[in-house]
Structure formats: structure tokens, C-alpha cells
Design an enzyme around this catalytic site. Structure first.
Site, PDB file in Angstrom:
ATOM      1  CD  GLU A   1      -3.011  -0.415   2.473  1.00  0.00           C
ATOM      2  OE1 GLU A   1      -2.616   0.354   3.379  1.00  0.00           O
ATOM      3  OE2 GLU A   1      -4.041  -1.089   2.572  1.00  0.00           O
TER       4      GLU A   1
ATOM      5  NE  ARG B   1     -11.007  -7.649  16.157  1.00  0.00           N
ATOM      6  CZ  ARG B   1     -10.487  -6.515  16.597  1.00  0.00           C
ATOM      7  NH1 ARG B   1     -11.016  -5.903  17.630  1.00  0.00           N
ATOM      8  NH2 ARG B   1      -9.445  -5.982  16.008  1.00  0.00           N
TER       9      ARG B   1
HETATM   10  P1  ADP Z   1      -4.194  -3.803  11.746  1.00  0.00           P
HETATM   11  O1  ADP Z   1      -4.917  -4.943  11.114  1.00  0.00           O
HETATM   12  O2  ADP Z   1      -2.889  -4.191  12.312  1.00  0.00           O
HETATM   13  O3  ADP Z   1      -5.080  -3.026  12.643  1.00  0.00           O
HETATM   14  P2  ADP Z   1      -4.539  -1.637   9.825  1.00  0.00           P
HETATM   15  O4  ADP Z   1      -4.523  -1.782   8.356  1.00  0.00           O
HETATM   16  O5  ADP Z   1      -5.860  -1.413  10.462  1.00  0.00           O
HETATM   17  O6  ADP Z   1      -3.814  -2.872  10.488  1.00  0.00           O
HETATM   18  O7  ADP Z   1      -3.584  -0.444  10.210  1.00  0.00           O
HETATM   19  C1  ADP Z   1      -3.230  -0.148  11.529  1.00  0.00           C
HETATM   20  C2  ADP Z   1      -2.557   1.209  11.584  1.00  0.00           C
HETATM   21  O8  ADP Z   1      -1.393   1.225  10.751  1.00  0.00           O
HETATM   22  C3  ADP Z   1      -3.404   2.359  11.079  1.00  0.00           C
HETATM   23  O9  ADP Z   1      -4.243   2.885  12.054  1.00  0.00           O
HETATM   24  C4  ADP Z   1      -2.336   3.352  10.655  1.00  0.00           C
HETATM   25  O10 ADP Z   1      -1.790   4.017  11.755  1.00  0.00           O
HETATM   26  C5  ADP Z   1      -1.271   2.456  10.079  1.00  0.00           C
HETATM   27  N1  ADP Z   1      -1.461   2.267   8.628  1.00  0.00           N
HETATM   28  C6  ADP Z   1      -2.029   1.206   8.025  1.00  0.00           C
HETATM   29  N2  ADP Z   1      -2.027   1.363   6.677  1.00  0.00           N
HETATM   30  C7  ADP Z   1      -1.440   2.544   6.433  1.00  0.00           C
HETATM   31  C8  ADP Z   1      -1.113   3.273   5.236  1.00  0.00           C
HETATM   32  N3  ADP Z   1      -1.374   2.798   4.019  1.00  0.00           N
HETATM   33  N4  ADP Z   1      -0.490   4.468   5.363  1.00  0.00           N
HETATM   34  C9  ADP Z   1      -0.194   4.965   6.586  1.00  0.00           C
HETATM   35  N5  ADP Z   1      -0.454   4.331   7.731  1.00  0.00           N
HETATM   36  C10 ADP Z   1      -1.065   3.130   7.672  1.00  0.00           C
HETATM   37  P1  ADP Z   2      -8.978  -2.914  18.033  1.00  0.00           P
HETATM   38  O1  ADP Z   2      -8.780  -3.154  16.565  1.00  0.00           O
HETATM   39  O2  ADP Z   2     -10.201  -3.484  18.638  1.00  0.00           O
HETATM   40  O3  ADP Z   2      -8.725  -1.539  18.400  1.00  0.00           O
HETATM   41  P2  ADP Z   2      -6.470  -4.151  18.440  1.00  0.00           P
HETATM   42  O4  ADP Z   2      -6.091  -3.993  17.017  1.00  0.00           O
HETATM   43  O5  ADP Z   2      -5.668  -3.489  19.487  1.00  0.00           O
HETATM   44  O6  ADP Z   2      -7.944  -3.776  18.730  1.00  0.00           O
HETATM   45  O7  ADP Z   2      -6.589  -5.690  18.745  1.00  0.00           O
HETATM   46  C1  ADP Z   2      -7.202  -6.150  19.906  1.00  0.00           C
HETATM   47  C2  ADP Z   2      -6.577  -7.439  20.294  1.00  0.00           C
HETATM   48  O8  ADP Z   2      -6.782  -8.390  19.293  1.00  0.00           O
HETATM   49  C3  ADP Z   2      -5.092  -7.378  20.502  1.00  0.00           C
HETATM   50  O9  ADP Z   2      -4.762  -8.282  21.528  1.00  0.00           O
HETATM   51  C4  ADP Z   2      -4.532  -7.832  19.168  1.00  0.00           C
HETATM   52  O10 ADP Z   2      -3.246  -8.343  19.330  1.00  0.00           O
HETATM   53  C5  ADP Z   2      -5.546  -8.881  18.792  1.00  0.00           C
HETATM   54  N1  ADP Z   2      -5.725  -9.047  17.344  1.00  0.00           N
HETATM   55  C6  ADP Z   2      -6.226  -8.159  16.484  1.00  0.00           C
HETATM   56  N2  ADP Z   2      -6.280  -8.659  15.244  1.00  0.00           N
HETATM   57  C7  ADP Z   2      -5.812  -9.910  15.310  1.00  0.00           C
HETATM   58  C8  ADP Z   2      -5.614 -10.963  14.350  1.00  0.00           C
HETATM   59  N3  ADP Z   2      -5.914 -10.820  13.065  1.00  0.00           N
HETATM   60  N4  ADP Z   2      -5.107 -12.124  14.793  1.00  0.00           N
HETATM   61  C9  ADP Z   2      -4.800 -12.284  16.089  1.00  0.00           C
HETATM   62  N5  ADP Z   2      -4.962 -11.346  17.024  1.00  0.00           N
HETATM   63  C10 ADP Z   2      -5.456 -10.167  16.656  1.00  0.00           C
END
Ligand code: ADP
Ligand code: ADP
Ligand code: MG
Length: 494
Positions: free
Chosen positions: A199, A291
Site C-alpha cells: 500500500e 468483531r
Molecule cells: P491492523 O490490522 O494491524 O489493525 P490496519 O490496516 O488497520 O492494520 O492499520 C493499523 C494502523 O497502521 C493504522 O491505524 C495506521 O496508523 C497504520 N497504517 C495502516 N495502513 C497505512 C497506510 N497505508 N499508510 C499509513 N499508515 C497506515
Molecule cells: P482494536 O482493533 O479493537 O482496536 P487491536 O487492534 O488493538 O484492537 O486488537 C485487539 C486485540 O486483538 C489485541 O490483543 C490484538 O493483538 C488482537 N488481534 C487483532 N487482530 C488480530 C488478528 N488478526 N489475529 C490475532 N490477534 C489479533
């Protein structure tokens, strides 16, 4: 309505779900690993069953064991909480096969949105903007032409990712190969799936997400947005609702995009569509979390809705009890994630026993935690020990309230992120609503404990000690008085 719900989770979220079940007259079944035997959520459930070894694969990720317990206990539904098995379509299918209602979307809907790449394709198809990037999984190292097309900085991401893991920012061509290897390895270890995609890295965006809820009749509503820009290593630390960054027009567009996406996925139950908002006010879809979310309380505070109750009702086949126009947000709510991490030392994990603590209270303050005296913070699970949520009629009022509550919150034994939150809530950029997802790691500075305030604290402690020595009755001490103490007493009492 369900008679008995098994909660396939631990800690604060297990406690949270048990509370609503109790209010609804539903019996609860807790499961716990050896490390959680004395946890409070275990004793607050109507019954509790051991899962054995604290290792997550043996316990909270052990689908077969959990389903066997649910059957044995006669549970008719299962709430997965967040993390662990909550976004696992096969687990949802196994529940279905065992005639236990999975409180979440259907397994097929989880499949439609659970994988980030697939969710991106769905979003693109229906005209919801996504971050520019690849739409297919990478098979081997991408060509230089493809990398150039996306441009630097770019982000290598795990299709199965979550919790900020399996993600690498690449600033220039020299860093690509190492980051690519690392991301693949991390994704494989954490999610059992090393699929990666690319991305464009949006510089200094805000993280805005929309809470959605759907019922089995095809109704999908949004419950407005949350902003979660205060992050460290792509993990959220502070969340609030509504976002201080959105204009009413932007709010209407982003919530409509989320509802459109949920409809296209034939989504039921609670979920979250996550977006990034760039400095020009454009938003891009990131992912769907199928979720209940950690930060759901801020939405509850501004809407007055109990999200777990809604989850149970729609899982039971009832229609949503309200229409979109009945959902009216009121005031502002802020949540701080209190982690067992040393905010003064680079957020290093702080393990050990919490012998005692003092919880804050007062008007419009909510604590979601499973704290209990003598509990241990271990390496097995994540470091979240409490969530502190405050509501106010305005954003400033909510922040002032949370600040006040933080000053009452004392946790002994481990280091926590409380000092970080106190500093951030009084930070000028945050107070203006200007923090972006990079703010904590770039500009924000924790005020360090300076020598003078340490000295002042030591002096204050000494003065208090001597005051008590004079005013409180002496009890006989079998220990000899130290020369320092004796000298001090001579000097102070006349
Ligand atoms: P996760 O599944 O780990 O939550 P996300 O795709 O939701 O991953 O991204 C988590 C965080 O990572 C976002 O809130 C942002 O801070 C950063 N992030 C993810 N994708 C991008 C992007 N394309 N550019 C900048 N920051 C990003
Ligand atoms: P939220 O997206 O609800 O803000 P987080 O991204 O902080 O929460 O995730 C909440 C919890 O779930 C954390 O303990 C994180 O490590 C776990 N978690 C989130 N996504 C996954 C995944 N795809 N597989 C395993 N654990 C996950
Ligand atoms: Mg996310």
C-alpha cells in the site's frame, strides 16, 4: 433469548460481556488458562472451566477444546470477544456445526471481509476509496516497476494482519528486501499466513473508524465514528468519539461508505470499518474488523447503546431496535488504554504482580478492567490491564474528566501508561485535535522526571514522615532506631 453464553476470551473483555449477560438474565460460562485461574472474570461468571496451559495455542486459541466445553456446559451461544478466535471463520463454522450460535457475523461474511486484500477488492468494486496499492497477493518479491508505481514511502502489509503486526514501512528502495523478508516472517508467525501486499504509505494521516451493526433482516446502521490517531507502532493508545477532525459533510460521507461496505458484505452483528484520513481531507478504506472492538465503550458513551446487548439481540434473530435517525450522538467520550508498559522507558513491557491499586471514580467515568489485587501480568497475553473512559458534554470537558480520573488511578507493582496519558491529554497538539498516527513517535515528547521534582518529592516525603512521628502515638518498636532517625528526631523535636 439465549439461556447460556460461553465467553471465549479473558480479562477485561470477558468481564465486559459477562456484565451485560447478567443484566439480561443470561447465564455465563467462563473459560480460563492456568495463568488466569484466580482472575476476577472467572469468579464472576456463573460457571468456569479450565483450559490448561497458559500458552494461547493450548488455551484461548484451542477451538476444539472451547467448543467441547460449550457443549458440555450446555451453552447455546458463544461470544468471542476480540483477538483470539474472534475473526476466525473456521471457528465460527465449527460453532455452527455444534449448534452453538456464534455471536458475530456469519462465517461467510467473515470470509468476505476478514482478509484485508479481499476487503480492498470489495471496497473498490462498490466505489469506496482504498489506499493505492496492490489488489492481489504478492507471489515473491514484486517487480521494481510495481514498487515504483506505488512509490515511496510504501507499506508492506500482511493480508491476515491485525494488532499492528506484519507491517513494515519502507522509505526507499534500499530497505525493501529486508522489510519484505521481515514482514513475511512476522505474518507467518503471528497469523499462520505469510501473504503480503503493498500500500502507499499515507503520511501523517488520522485513523477514523465507523462502528456498524447489522441484523438478520438486512438492516445495517452505523453508530458514528471513533478517532484512534494516538498510536504507537500502529497500535491504538487513546480513542475518542466523535472525531474532532471531521466536518459534518465528511462524517456523512465516511459513515455512508461504511454502511455501503457492510451491506455489500451482507454483514450482520457488530463490526468496524477502518479508514485513514489524509491531510487534504480525503479518506481511504483500510480494513474491516469483524468483531467487537477494544474501544467500543466510547461509542456506547455517546450513543447510550450497549453494543454487547445489541450483539446478543441480533445474534438471536431480532431486528435492530432502532432506525438510523434514532441514533443520536451526544457529547464526547475519550478512552485511555492502560497498559502494563513503562511509558518512561520506551513502552517496555512491565511484568509482575499487581499487589494493590486504586480505581478512579466520580461522575461520567467508566473503568473496564479485570484488575484484582495480587493479579500477575504475564508474558502470555497482551498488556492491556484497564480501559479508562470519560464522557463530557464537550471534548474539553471529557478530556478534563479523564485527566482528573487518571490522577486518582494508582497501580502498584508494575509500570503503566498512566504517565503517558497524563502527558498526552495536556499536550497542546492533542488538545487541538491535531494528533496524527505518527505524532507519538515523531514530535511528541514525554516530559522527563527532572532532578528538581524528584528532590521535592523526597523532601515532601521526609516532612510528612517527621510530622507523623510527632503527632501519632509511638508504639514500641523492637528494632533499634537507626542513627539517622535518632539524629533527625533530635533536630526536629523541641
Ligand atoms: P491492523 O490490522 O494491524 O489493525 P490496519 O490496516 O488497520 O492494520 O492499520 C493499523 C494502523 O497502521 C493504522 O491505524 C495506521 O496508523 C497504520 N497504517 C495502516 N495502513 C497505512 C497506510 N497505508 N499508510 C499509513 N499508515 C497506515
Ligand atoms: P482494536 O482493533 O479493537 O482496536 P487491536 O487492534 O488493538 O484492537 O486488537 C485487539 C486485540 O486483538 C489485541 O490483543 C490484538 O493483538 C488482537 N488481534 C487483532 N487482530 C488480530 C488478528 N488478526 N489475529 C490475532 N490477534 C489479533
Ligand atoms: Mg486495524
Amino acid at each position: 433469548m439465549f439461556k447460556k453464553v460461553l465467553i471465549a476470551n479473558r480479562g477485561e473483555i470477558a468481564a465486559r460481556v459477562i456484565r451485560t449477560c447478567r443484566e439480561m438474565g443470561i447465564r455465563t460460562v467462563a473459560v480460563y488458562s492456568d495463568a488466569d485461574r484466580r482472575a476476577r472474570y472467572v469468579s464472576s461468571a456463573d460457571e468456569a472451566h479450565p483450559l490448561g496451559s497458559p500458552e494461547v495455542r493450548e488455551s484461548y486459541l484451542n477451538a476444539a477444546k472451547i467448543i467441547a466445553i460449550a457443549r458440555r456446559a450446555g451453552a447455546d451461544a458463544l461470544h468471542p470477544g476480540y483477538g483470539f478466535l474472534s475473526e476466525n471463520a473456521d471457528f465460527a463454522r465449527a460453532c455452527l456445526a455444534a449448534q452453538i450460535k456464534f455471536i458475530g457475523p456469519s462465517p461467510d461474511a467473515i470470509d468476505r471481509v476478514g482478509n484485508k486484500l479481499q476487503a480492498r477488492r470489495l471496497a473498490r468494486k462498490i466505489g469506496v476509496p482504498v489506499v493505492p496499492g496492490t489488489d492481489k497477493p504478492l507471489t515473491g518479491r514484486p517487480s521494481s516497476a510495481l514498487i515504483r508505481k506505488i512509490g515511496f514511502p510504501l507499506l508492506i502489509k500482511a493480508a491476515a494482519g491485525g494488532g499492528g503486526r506484519g507491517m513494515r514501512v519502507v522509505r526507499g528502495p534500499g530497505d525493501f528486501d529486508r522489510s519484505y523478508r521481515e514482514a513475511g516472517q512476522e505474518a507467518k508467525n503471528a497469523f499462520g499466513d505469510g501473504t503480503l501486499f503493498l500500500e502507499r504509505y499515507i503520511d501523517n494521516p488520522k485513523h477514523i473508524e465507523v462502528q456498524i451493526i447489522g441484523d438478520s433482516k438486512g438492516n445495517v446502521l452505523h453508530l458514528f465514528e471513533r478517532e484512534c490517531s494516538v498510536q504507537r507502532r500502529h497500535q491504538k493508545l487513546i480513542e475518542e468519539a466523535p472525531s474532532p477532525a471531521l466536518t459534518p459533510k465528511q462524517r456523512a460521507r465516511i459513515t455512508a461508505a461504511a454502511v455501503k461496505l457492510a451491506r455489500a458484505a451482507r454483514y450482520q452483528n457488530a463490526g468496524t470499518c477502518e479508514f485513514l484520513l489524509d491531510s487534504k481531507g480525503r479518506f481511504y478504506f483500510l480494513e474491516v474488523n469483524s468483531r467487537l472492538q477494544v474501544e467500543h465503550p466510547v461509542t456506547e458513551m455517546i450513543t447510550g447503546l450497549d453494543l454487547v446487548r445489541l450483539q446478543l439481540e441480533v445474534a438471536d434473530g431480532r431486528p435492530l431496535p432502532m432506525r438510523q435517525k434514532d441514533v443520536r450522538p451526544r457529547g464526547h467520550a475519550v478512552e485511555c488504554r492502560i497498559l502494563a508498559e513503562d511509558a518512561m522507558d520506551g513502552f517496555a513491557p512491565s511484568l509482575g504482580e499487581i499487589p494493590s491499586y486504586r480505581l478512579p471514580g466520580g461522575p461520567f467515568v467508566r473503568i473496564d478492567s479485570d484488575l484484582t489485587p495480587g493479579m500477575h501480568v504475564t508474558v502470555y497475553y497482551d498488556s492491556l490491564i484497564a480501559k479508562l473512559i470519560g464522557w463530557g458534554q464537550t471534548r474539553d470537558q471529557a478530556i478534563d474528566r479523564v485527566t482528573r480520573a487518571l490522577s486518582e488511578f494508582k497501580i502498584a507493582g508494575v509500570k503503566t501508561t498512566i504517565p503517558f496519558h497524563r502527558a498526552m491529554l495536556s499536550d497542546a497538539v492533542f488538545r487541538k485535535g491535531g494528533a496524527t498516527t505518527r505524532y507519538v513517535e515523531t514530535e511528541f515528547r514525554m516530559p522527563s522526571e527532572d532532578r528538581e521534582s524528584r528532590l521535592a518529592a523526597i523532601l515532601a516525603g521526609c516532612l510528612e514522615y517527621f510530622k507523623r512521628e510527632r503527632t501519632e502515638p509511638r508504639t514500641y518498636s523492637p528494632r533499634p532506631i537507626s542513627a539517622w532517625k535518632a539524629a533527625a528526631r533530635r533536630g526536629f523535636s523541641r
